[in-house]
Design a protein around this motif. Structure first.
Motif, PDB file in Angstrom:
ATOM      1  N   UNK A  28       0.871  -1.179   0.000  1.00 15.71           N
ATOM      2  CA  UNK A  28       0.000   0.000   0.000  1.00 15.71           C
ATOM      3  C   UNK A  28       0.900   1.218   0.000  1.00 15.71           C
ATOM      4  N   UNK A  29       0.693   2.097  -0.958  1.00 19.21           N
ATOM      5  CA  UNK A  29       1.498   3.325  -1.082  1.00 19.21           C
ATOM      6  C   UNK A  29       2.994   3.041  -1.087  1.00 19.21           C
ATOM      7  N   UNK A  30       3.387   1.950  -1.758  1.00 19.02           N
ATOM      8  CA  UNK A  30       4.805   1.630  -1.909  1.00 19.02           C
ATOM      9  C   UNK A  30       5.463   1.013  -0.689  1.00 19.02           C
ATOM     10  N   UNK A  31       4.662   0.626   0.311  1.00 16.27           N
ATOM     11  CA  UNK A  31       5.191   0.058   1.545  1.00 16.27           C
ATOM     12  C   UNK A  31       4.516  -1.287   1.800  1.00 16.27           C
ATOM     13  N   UNK A  32       5.275  -2.248   2.322  1.00 19.20           N
ATOM     14  CA  UNK A  32       4.687  -3.533   2.700  1.00 19.20           C
ATOM     15  C   UNK A  32       3.924  -3.362   4.003  1.00 19.20           C
ATOM     16  N   UNK A  33       2.713  -3.907   4.034  1.00 19.74           N
ATOM     17  CA  UNK A  33       1.886  -3.855   5.238  1.00 19.74           C
ATOM     18  C   UNK A  33       1.405  -5.253   5.564  1.00 19.74           C
ATOM     19  N   UNK A  41       8.458  -3.366   8.766  1.00 25.56           N
ATOM     20  CA  UNK A  41       9.803  -2.801   8.781  1.00 25.56           C
ATOM     21  C   UNK A  41      10.861  -3.886   8.663  1.00 25.56           C
ATOM     22  N   UNK A  42      12.048  -3.464   8.247  1.00 25.59           N
ATOM     23  CA  UNK A  42      13.228  -4.326   8.273  1.00 25.59           C
ATOM     24  C   UNK A  42      14.267  -3.677   9.182  1.00 25.59           C
ATOM     25  N   UNK A  43      15.188  -4.494   9.668  1.00 28.40           N
ATOM     26  CA  UNK A  43      16.223  -4.089  10.615  1.00 28.40           C
ATOM     27  C   UNK A  43      17.567  -4.219   9.923  1.00 28.40           C
ATOM     28  N   UNK A  95      10.651  -9.515   8.758  1.00 27.38           N
ATOM     29  CA  UNK A  95       9.694  -8.410   8.793  1.00 27.38           C
ATOM     30  C   UNK A  95       9.160  -8.208  10.211  1.00 27.38           C
ATOM     31  N   UNK A  96       9.014  -6.933  10.581  1.00 26.18           N
ATOM     32  CA  UNK A  96       8.577  -6.551  11.919  1.00 26.18           C
ATOM     33  C   UNK A  96       7.513  -5.458  11.844  1.00 26.18           C
ATOM     34  N   UNK A 119       9.577  -1.480   5.101  1.00 29.57           N
ATOM     35  CA  UNK A 119       9.808  -2.538   4.128  1.00 29.57           C
ATOM     36  C   UNK A 119       9.138  -2.153   2.809  1.00 29.57           C
ATOM     37  N   UNK A 120       9.897  -2.221   1.743  1.00 29.78           N
ATOM     38  CA  UNK A 120       9.379  -1.840   0.418  1.00 29.78           C
ATOM     39  C   UNK A 120       9.631  -2.958  -0.570  1.00 29.78           C
TER      40      UNK A 120
END
Length: 121
Positions: A28-33, A41-43, A95-96, A119-120
């Protein structure tokens, strides 16, 4: 009608507990959800392809892992956490979620401590 509603409720609950098999991640909007449209997010300290997460203990309290037992395929895989649970990874990176994101679309974890990234795909 009652049976149909019961089946629908069961499927909704089952979908939450087995998200990895149903496609747990969307863009969604270029971001993983993940679940409920919450940003993933990634670390930077996780090494892609290591098969492991380095965010454990208090880190995982602030950055809850996207737990999964299977991956939907493609760029997704599974990594094993120190506690033996398994976590979904994208292109080898676990993924977090970020505990301080409170609603879908929040991206307040971007850049935290200069090591957390949205995360993208």
């Amino acid at each position: 009608m009652k049976t149909i509603l019961s089946i629908a409720a069961f499927l909704a609950i089952a979908g939450c507990s087995t998200m990895a098999t149903d496609g747990p991640v969307k863009t969604i909007d270029g971001v993983l959800v993940g679940a409920g449209g919450m940003t993933l997010y990634t670390f930077d300290r996780d090494t892609a392809g290591s098969g492991k997460s380095v965010c454990n203990g208090p880190c995982a309290t602030n950055w809850p892992p996207l737990l999964a037992t299977t991956a939907p395929g493609g760029d997704y895989g599974i990594v094993t956490r120190d506690d033996g649970k398994t976590q979904l990874a994208y292109k080898g990176k676990p993924l977090y979620y970020w505990a301080k994101d409170t609603k879908p679309g929040d991206k307040t974890g971007e850049g935290v401590n200069q090591v957390w990234r949205t995360a993208r795909p």
